[in-house]
Write a protein that holds these residues in place. Structure first.
Motif, PDB file in Angstrom:
ATOM      1  N   GLY A  91      27.860  46.855  42.089  1.00  0.00           N
ATOM      2  CA  GLY A  91      29.137  46.670  41.404  1.00  0.00           C
ATOM      3  C   GLY A  91      29.535  47.770  40.445  1.00  0.00           C
ATOM      4  O   GLY A  91      30.562  47.661  39.777  1.00  0.00           O
ATOM      5  N   ARG A  94      32.911  49.461  41.560  1.00  0.00           N
ATOM      6  CA  ARG A  94      34.033  48.550  41.255  1.00  0.00           C
ATOM      7  C   ARG A  94      34.331  48.552  39.754  1.00  0.00           C
ATOM      8  O   ARG A  94      35.476  48.622  39.330  1.00  0.00           O
ATOM      9  N   ASN A  98      37.860  49.782  38.184  1.00  0.00           N
ATOM     10  CA  ASN A  98      38.648  48.853  37.372  1.00  0.00           C
ATOM     11  C   ASN A  98      38.985  49.471  36.017  1.00  0.00           C
ATOM     12  O   ASN A  98      40.110  49.345  35.528  1.00  0.00           O
ATOM     13  N   TRP A 122      37.464  50.588  49.280  1.00  0.00           N
ATOM     14  CA  TRP A 122      38.776  50.660  48.634  1.00  0.00           C
ATOM     15  C   TRP A 122      39.662  49.482  49.015  1.00  0.00           C
ATOM     16  O   TRP A 122      40.405  48.975  48.174  1.00  0.00           O
ATOM     17  N   ARG A 124      38.663  46.479  49.607  1.00  0.00           N
ATOM     18  CA  ARG A 124      38.193  45.340  48.806  1.00  0.00           C
ATOM     19  C   ARG A 124      38.733  45.392  47.376  1.00  0.00           C
ATOM     20  O   ARG A 124      38.823  44.366  46.700  1.00  0.00           O
ATOM     21  N   LEU A 125      39.116  46.574  46.918  1.00  0.00           N
ATOM     22  CA  LEU A 125      39.689  46.729  45.584  1.00  0.00           C
ATOM     23  C   LEU A 125      41.214  46.656  45.596  1.00  0.00           C
ATOM     24  O   LEU A 125      41.846  46.861  44.559  1.00  0.00           O
TER      25      LEU A 125
END
Length: 143
Positions: A91, A94, A98, A122, A124-125
């Protein structure tokens, strides 16, 4: 700085350039085929001109980095997203993205762009392929 715990590893995000050392970034870049040949002088210039950067540290060691190049008004381009292999999949990427998004949004910029071969991460984001465009590049001699 923002303290976070991922898989029992305390991770701290650093966003101030003055707190980021060239040697630490060089050591991180050694884990990326496309960045491992960069020199200390080049990385120093890059850091000097980078307005938004997020570095992930775990136990005082840099384990990840992400930055943007921006015009400061309309768009920002995500660059140099790297997490060292032993910390991938927990993570950190991510978390860094963020934070980058938060910093870019605070600048009043609403558009992030990037080029990748790892589209799944990307997507998934919340990123998607830009319809009808082709990424183009020209290598300048001596660069």
């Amino acid at each position: 700085m923002n303290n976070v715990l991922i898989d029992q590893h305390p991770v701290t995000l650093v966003t101030e350039r003055r707190d980021i050392e060239v040697g630490d970034i060089l050591a991180l870049f050694a884990h990326a085929e496309w960045a491992k040949h960069r020199t200390a002088e080049q990385v120093g210039r890059m850091l000097h001109h980078t307005e938004v950067i997020v570095v992930a540290k775990c136990q005082a060691r840099i384990v990840g980095c992400a930055r943007v190049v921006t015009d400061g008004a309309f768009r920002a381009f995500v660059e140099d997203v790297i997490v060292i292999p032993t910390y991938r999949g927990v993570g950190i990427g991510r978390l860094m993205i963020n934070k980058l998004e938060q910093l870019v949004r605070a600048m009043g910029i609403s558009r992030l762009e990037l080029v990748t071969i790892r589209t799944g991460f990307w997507e998934r984001l919340g990123y998607h392929q830009k319809t009808g465009s082709s990424y183009m590049i020209k290598l300048l001699s001596g660069s």
